[in-house]
Every structure is written in structure tokens, then in C-alpha cells.
Design a protein around this motif. Structure first.
Motif, PDB file in Angstrom:
ATOM      1  N   VAL A 124       3.560  -8.174  11.497  1.00 11.73           N
ATOM      2  CA  VAL A 124       3.263  -8.096  10.185  1.00 11.73           C
ATOM      3  C   VAL A 124       4.548  -8.073   9.538  1.00 11.73           C
ATOM      4  CG1 VAL A 124       2.687  -6.687   8.347  1.00 11.73           C
ATOM      5  CG2 VAL A 124       0.999  -7.178  10.331  1.00 11.73           C
ATOM      6  N   LYS A 125       4.867  -8.906   8.548  1.00 10.61           N
ATOM      7  CA  LYS A 125       6.189  -8.821   7.925  1.00 10.61           C
ATOM      8  C   LYS A 125       6.437  -7.873   6.490  1.00 10.61           C
ATOM      9  CE  LYS A 125       9.120 -11.066   8.542  1.00 10.61           C
ATOM     10  NZ  LYS A 125      10.226 -10.606   9.518  1.00 10.61           N
ATOM     11  N   PHE A 126       5.188  -7.562   5.955  1.00 10.72           N
ATOM     12  CA  PHE A 126       5.245  -6.645   4.689  1.00 10.72           C
ATOM     13  C   PHE A 126       4.113  -5.631   4.954  1.00 10.72           C
ATOM     14  CE2 PHE A 126       7.201 -10.697   3.466  1.00 10.72           C
ATOM     15  CZ  PHE A 126       8.341 -10.283   2.983  1.00 10.72           C
ATOM     16  N   LEU A 127       4.407  -4.278   4.931  1.00  5.44           N
ATOM     17  CA  LEU A 127       3.676  -3.128   4.750  1.00  5.44           C
ATOM     18  C   LEU A 127       3.760  -2.518   3.498  1.00  5.44           C
ATOM     19  CD1 LEU A 127       1.357  -1.288   5.851  1.00  5.44           C
ATOM     20  CD2 LEU A 127       3.370  -0.074   7.099  1.00  5.44           C
ATOM     21  N   TYR A 128       2.725  -2.668   2.559  1.00  6.12           N
ATOM     22  CA  TYR A 128       2.853  -2.065   1.101  1.00  6.12           C
ATOM     23  C   TYR A 128       1.916  -0.525   1.310  1.00  6.12           C
ATOM     24  CZ  TYR A 128       4.234  -6.312  -1.142  1.00  6.12           C
ATOM     25  OH  TYR A 128       4.833  -7.595  -1.572  1.00  6.12           O
ATOM     26  N   VAL A 129       2.527   0.382   0.832  1.00  5.73           N
ATOM     27  CA  VAL A 129       1.887   1.677   0.801  1.00  5.73           C
ATOM     28  C   VAL A 129       2.239   2.488  -0.254  1.00  5.73           C
ATOM     29  CG1 VAL A 129       2.580   2.041   3.521  1.00  5.73           C
ATOM     30  CG2 VAL A 129       4.330   2.912   1.820  1.00  5.73           C
ATOM     31  N   SER A 130       1.372   3.233  -0.725  1.00  8.44           N
ATOM     32  CA  SER A 130       1.387   3.879  -1.887  1.00  8.44           C
ATOM     33  C   SER A 130       2.221   5.226  -1.609  1.00  8.44           C
ATOM     34  CB  SER A 130       0.067   4.635  -2.468  1.00  8.44           C
ATOM     35  OG  SER A 130      -0.624   5.317  -1.525  1.00  8.44           O
ATOM     36  N   PRO A 131       3.078   5.835  -2.306  1.00  6.50           N
ATOM     37  CA  PRO A 131       3.951   6.607  -2.165  1.00  6.50           C
ATOM     38  C   PRO A 131       3.192   8.211  -1.609  1.00  6.50           C
ATOM     39  CG  PRO A 131       4.042   6.524  -4.313  1.00  6.50           C
ATOM     40  CD  PRO A 131       3.199   5.485  -3.716  1.00  6.50           C
ATOM     41  N   GLU A 132       2.056   8.383  -2.112  1.00  2.00           N
ATOM     42  CA  GLU A 132       1.372   9.474  -1.459  1.00  2.00           C
ATOM     43  C   GLU A 132       1.113   9.407   0.197  1.00  2.00           C
ATOM     44  OE1 GLU A 132       0.607   8.675  -5.647  1.00  2.00           O
ATOM     45  OE2 GLU A 132      -0.065   7.605  -3.805  1.00  2.00           O
TER      46      GLU A 132
END
Length: 639
Positions: A107-115
Motif C-alpha cells: 500500500v502506498k498511502f495510508l490516510y488516518v484521522s489524527p485521533e
């Protein structure tokens, strides 16, 4: 640079980078912590997506905007790039599966919310992922001096300890000099390293028009300026009212706000983007992540809370480089309305504490319990249960979030889920009892796998299209099958979540510090005053006003805003006009004077001084009293 250009061409089909993109990419490629200050529509995402595609490993992207997160993940997947996301509302197993995919699935991109950054599960598994870059979107949220500070952003610096040597790219569209310094400090930059370009938009004319009848002026503007338009208003009810008014007057229009069902939002957004609908009337929930280059008009019927918010929203006009307009329609009572937002946004401390106490009771949490508990949150249901005002309660909870006791996520669009609870033979015998059911069940089975084992995310629109039916019919069939326990159907729901980031406290021990309450209130007041001042200042170029707020200097006036155009009509050069106005203000600030005395005192020709006086009188900057003395208008001195 060649390899980055090859990536840009292969995945995005662009031949060259926009201004500043290449500088930021080369800085990141050199392993340097970097802050990119790029105006709305400047192509921020390219600055971390392109270098990541040329590097080994995964880019960790931190963003608070769940809708934007989902859009970017979908867009990357559509380009054949593997991307995943983790946000509030996902189950533990869903998070584990996503993290495993990142560790072992290229996987090239892991998007996460700051929480999510401080959760034990996330931190434990982070070390198994080869992170090559940390991208922080909306980076101004990390600064307590910014207009949208989020305490969860402070956890990013802690994440860096788990990822030594991994560079950070912080990105934002708007930041004052104070916030720029604070971002780099809070993210532990090795050394200051900021790339920015002038916020000046040569093709964008900033206009302020004063009117008591705003809707009539709106019709006039839309009639005189052709092309696609966005009209921003303050509340959801008003979006519908204004859109219906425009339709009644012959315009193609629709309304948009965060409370609409996702499929309705998608349809209206698509119609507007494809120019089937000319005008979208919306709250500030509209526009994030939408890159429509040919917007000719952005109109504000209500003032935003800050110049930062206004600059972002106005900046959605004219991204194609062609002439566009950002217009505020203003009336004198707007200033009073704007100031009332201060008390709405900062309820008194006791009300804040009482609201927090009611929240604990709402979820039946005992004092000392609830640490890291996550609950779906319906604000209307909560307020109804305790007879609380909606707006004030929401802002009270946001203050408790700033204080670190809870986190209130944005509403998350949870897609529908479906599971078949009978075996295949039972389902087969059922299918032949009702042709409509049979058709929809067959299409569903062809479209999705794993339905007999667990709940699977589904799309009713897709099923309806393939079954040559309607979404409503699909919904009704699934609902009926769910009532008879043949299906387990969980319809899509837009759900915000409350997370208790510390155990429930007795309100006697809750601390609302000066930084959390008094200092933030004071800064909010200053932003309100700056926004009102922008709307009411009629002698300084609009572009120069905005750039000065963000610490940039524009030597020459734009020549296209309402202030500059009014000066041109007076046949004075902008520079000469500014000098004359400054002298007039200096003279009459000391004491009111007659016109004859003023003309004798001025060192410019009578004709030019008279032109400047007429302009200042027209704009109500100066006035003449009953004794025929000229002085600064009362509303100017009050401000």
C-alpha cells in the motif's frame, strides 16, 4: 526531477508541475522537513503523492477531513494506486485488516484521522509498516494560534518518535506568520524550511457590495456575470430558501449542506461539476477537495468567522486563471450578527461544564470510567433529552474537546451493510416466490461476495442500476427481508462519533484553562473584527488588505477590486489617491474642519482633493455635521 516528472505523467497525465510543487518535492526528496504554504487549488496533494510513488514505502497522510480522505483514497485507487484509510467509526477488526494490508500489501498511502494516532493498536502495528513520509494536511490545525486548532494534531510530534529519520511534509492553504512559525515548532522541524508563494490572485477580483435587499442584488450579479457560481450562506435552512428563490427567478440552482444523505450530495455535486446546475447554494461544508477550475463567481451572503475561512472559500473561484469574482454582499447589521457568534461560540464556563456532565449521563458513564470509549453521537437527540440549545451545546462540546476530555468527529458517512442470515438452499427456495425479490437478490449475489459469512458494504444505487430498478425499491426489499430475518440489513447512516479521551471527570475537577477558553475567545474576537473590518474598509485595495493579514505585502494595488475601480472613476492614480486620503484623515482626526479650511491645508490641487472627499463621503468614511464640519464617521471611529 526527471523521475518525478515521469510519475506525474504516468499517473496524473500532467506534463509539468505547478509553481512551488517541484521545490517542495525536491526538498522532501532530500529528506528535509518541509512546510508548503499553497493557496486553495494550488495542488497540495501532488507534493506528497508524486514523491511517494518514486520512493520505497508508504506515505502516512494525516488529515481531519474524513470526506476528503475518502475522496482522495478513491481517486488514488482509480489511478491504479493502492491506498487505505483509518478513521473513527471503523471496527477493531477493520483497522487490523487495513494495517495488515499496509504492512504486507504494498500500500502506498495510508490516510488516518489524527485521533487514531495515539491508539495502542495503531502504535503497536505502525512499526511493521515501512513509512517513508509523513504528510500533514490542514497543518494549521496544530497551532493553538490558528483559526481551527485541534488538540489531536499535537499527537503528530509523538508519532515522529516512532518513525526516526522519516521527513514530514506539512501543508496548509492559509496561515499567518505566527502560525507558520508555530507549525514548524510543534512538528519538531530540524530547521525552519517553508516554501510559500504570494497569495495574490491576479485574475480574481474581490468585491464588497452593501445592500439591505441582498437577494435582489444577488439576482443582479448572477444576471450580469455569466458562468458557474457558488453562493455561501450561514445555515442549512437558508441554503434551501435561497436556492428556491433563484429557481423561482429562472436560474438553474440547487442547495447543499452536511445534513443531506450522501447519495443526494453526490448527485448535486456531480450536476454542478458537470454544469447541469449553474448555482450551488451551500454552507461551508461544500468545496473541500472539489477542484472545479471554471467557477466564475463565489458570493458570500453571510460573513465567515475569519479572513482565513473567507480566503479559502473565495479562492475556489477562477482556478483556471481566467477572470473571476469573489463578492461579499454586506449590510450594516451583519457586523452585529457576526459579533453575536462570539457568545454562541463561547458559552459561559458553567454551561460548558453542565453540557459535559449531561454527556456523561447520556451514555450512562460513571465518574472515572469511559476512557477511550467511542459512541455514535446524535446532537439533536442529546439536546432533546436534556432540553439544551443545539448551537450552544455543540460549541460547549468543542470547548471540552479543546480541553482534551473528548473528541467530536465530523459526521462519517457509513455505507450500507448487508449479510444473508439463511443458508443458500433456503434463499434459493425464497427467490422463486417473488419475481421482484428474485431479481434484486440475484443482482446482489452477483455484485458482492462473502454475504453469507459477514456484513458486506453495499451500494443500493449500483444494485438498482444493475437490476433496472430504483434505489427506493432496493431499500424496501432489503428492509422487508431484514424484518423476516432472512437478511441483516444496516442502511447507510451519517454518524458523528464522540470519543472520551480521558475517563469521565466530576465537573468539580474539570479544568478549562486560560489557553483553552479566554485566550481562544480573544483570538476568535480578533478574527471576527478582522473580517468585519475587511467588509467595511472602503479605502484600501481588497487584495492588499487580505495579503497584509497573512503577512505578505503587495506593493501595487490590484486595480480590479471595488475599491480600486472606485478610485479609477475619480481619475486619480491609486498611489496619488492613497496619499491624499491619508492626509485628509490625518487632518480631520486631529479636529473636524470645514471644507475651505481642509482645502487650504492640503498640498494638492482643489480638484483632486474634492474627488477624494467625494469618494470618502460616498463610502461613509467621513461625514459632514450640521455645522458643515468634516470629521471621521462614527462607525469608523467605533471600529
Amino acid at each position: 526531477m526527471d523521475k518525478f516528472l515521469n510519475v506525474l505523467k504516468e499517473y496524473w497525465n500532467y506534463e509539468a508541475f505547478r509553481p512551488l510543487q517541484s521545490d517542495i518535492i525536491l526538498s522532501i526528496a532530500g529528506g528535509k522537513d518541509t512546510l508548503g504554504l499553497m493557496p486553495t487549488g494550488g495542488g497540495k496533494s501532488i507534493t506528497f503523492q508524486v514523491p511517494t510513488m518514486a520512493m520505497d514505502g508508504t506515505c502516512l497522510v494525516i488529515t481531519p477531513l474524513i470526506a476528503l480522505m475518502r475522496d482522495q483514497v478513491d481517486n488514488l485507487k482509480a489511478r491504479g494506486i493502492k491506498a487505505e484509510m483509518i478513521c473513527t467509526g471503523m471496527s477493531r477488526q477493520e483497522i487490523i485488516t487495513t494495517l495488515d494490508n499496509c504492512a504486507f500489501g504494498n500500500v502506498k498511502f495510508l490516510y488516518v484521522s489524527p485521533e487514531r494516532l495515539s491508539s495502542e493498536l495503531f502504535l503497536k502495528r505502525l512499526s511493521s509498516i515501512n513509512i517513508c513520509l509523513i504528510a500533514v494536511d490542514e497543518a494549521h490545525c496544530i497551532s493553538q494560534w490558528g483559526y481551527d486548532f485541534r488538540p489531536s494534531y499535537l499527537k503528530i510530534a509523538e508519532i515522529r518518535k516512532h518513525l526516526p529519520g522519516v521527513p514530514v511534509l506539512a501543508l496548509t492553504a492559509t496561515a499567518t506568520p505566527e502560525v507558520i512559525r508555530d507549525i514548524q515548532s510543534q512538528l519538531n522541524f530540524d530547521e525552519p524550511n517553508c516554501f510559500s508563494q504570494s497569495f495574490a490572485r491576479q485574475n480574481l477580483a474581490y468585491i464588497v457590495r452593501e445592500a439591505d435587499d441582498k437577494l435582489s442584488l444577488l439576482i443582479k450579479i448572477l444576471t450580469n456575470v455569466p458562468g458557474c457560481a457558488i453562493v455561501y450562506v450561514r445555515d442549512r435552512k437558508k441554503t434551501k430558501e435561497v436556492a428556491e428563490f433563484l429557481i423561482d427567478n429562472g436560474f438553474s440552482a440547487n442547495f447543499f449542506h452536511a445534513g443531506l444523505p450522501q447519495h443526494v450530495k453526490n448527485e448535486r455535486q456531480a450536476a454542478w461539476k458537470s454544469n447541469q446546475c449553474r448555482v450551488i447554494v451551500c454552507t461551508n461544508a461544500f468545496g473541500m477537495g472539489i477542484d472545479k477550475p471554471d467557477v466564475r463567481l463565489v458570493i458570500h451572503l453571510d460573513l465567515p468567522d475569519s479572513p482565513e475561512a473567507y480566503f479559502q472559500e473565495a479562492g475556489r473561484a477562477g482556478r483556471d486563471g481566467k477572470k473571476a469574482y469573489a463578492t461579499i454582499i454586506y449590510s450594516k447589521n451583519d457586523g452585529a450578527k457576526l459579533k453575536r457568534r462570539i457568545s454562541d461560540s463561547f458559552p459561559d464556563k458553567q454551561r460548558v461544564l453542565d453540557t459535559y456532565n449531561s454527556l456523561g449521563n447520556f451514555y450512562q458513564l460513571a465518574v472515572g470510567s469511559g476512557f477511550e470509549a467511542v459512541f455514535p453521537f446524535d446532537l439533536q437527540e442529546f439536546c432533546k433529552a436534556y432540553k439544551l440549545p443545539l448551537n450552544m451545546s455543540y460549541n460547549a462540546l468543542k470547548i471540552m474537546e479543546q480541553a482534551g476530555y473528548i473528541t467530536l468527529s465530523d459526521a462519517l458517512d457509513n455505507p450500507s451493510r448487508l449479510m444473508i442470515t439463511v443458508n443458500k438452499d433456503e434463499l434459493y427456495s425464497l427467490r422463486h416466490g417473488n419475481p421482484e425479490w428474485d431479481n434484486i437478490i440475484q443482482v446482489t449475489l452477483r455484485s458482492y461476495t462473502g454475504l453469507f459469512a459477514d456484513h458486506v458494504y453495499i451500494n443500493e444505487d449500483l444494485i438498482a442500476q444493475r437490476a433496472e430498478s430504483t434505489r427506493e425499491t432496493v431499500y424496501n426489499v432489503f428492509s422487508q427481508l431484514s424484518k423476516t430475518h432472512i437478511f441483516s440489513y444496516i442502511p447507510a447512516k451519517k454518524t458523528p462519533f464522540i470519543t472520551f479521551t480521558s475517563s469521565r471527570e466530576d465537573i468539580k475537577h474539570v479544568k478549562l484553562s486560560k489557553d483553552v477558553y479566554e485566550t481562544r475567545k480573544e483570538r476568535f474576537e480578533k478574527r471576527i473584527e478582522a473580517m468585519q473590518g475587511y467588509a467595511e474598509e472602503n479605502s484600501i485595495c481588497r487584495s492588499q488588505q487580505l495579503l497584509a493579514y497573512f503577512g505578505q505585502k503587495q506593493e501595487t494595488a490590484c486595480g480590479v477590486c471595488d475599491v480600486c475601480i472606485a478610485k479609477k472613476k475619480n481619475s486619480l492614480s491609486t498611489e496619488e489617491f492613497d496619499i491624499i486620503v491619508s492626509r485628509i484623515k490625518t487632518i480631520i482626526s486631529a479636529k473636524p474642519v470645514s471644507s475651505n479650511e481642509l482645502l487650504r491645508t492640503m498640498k494638492t490641487s482643489e480638484d483632486k482633493t474634492t474627488q477624494a472627499l467625494r469618494f470618502l463621503l460616498d463610502k461613509n468614511i467621513i461625514s459632514i455635521d450640521q455645522n458643515q464640519l468634516i470629521h471621521i464617521s462614527k462607525n469608523q471611529t467605533d471600529d
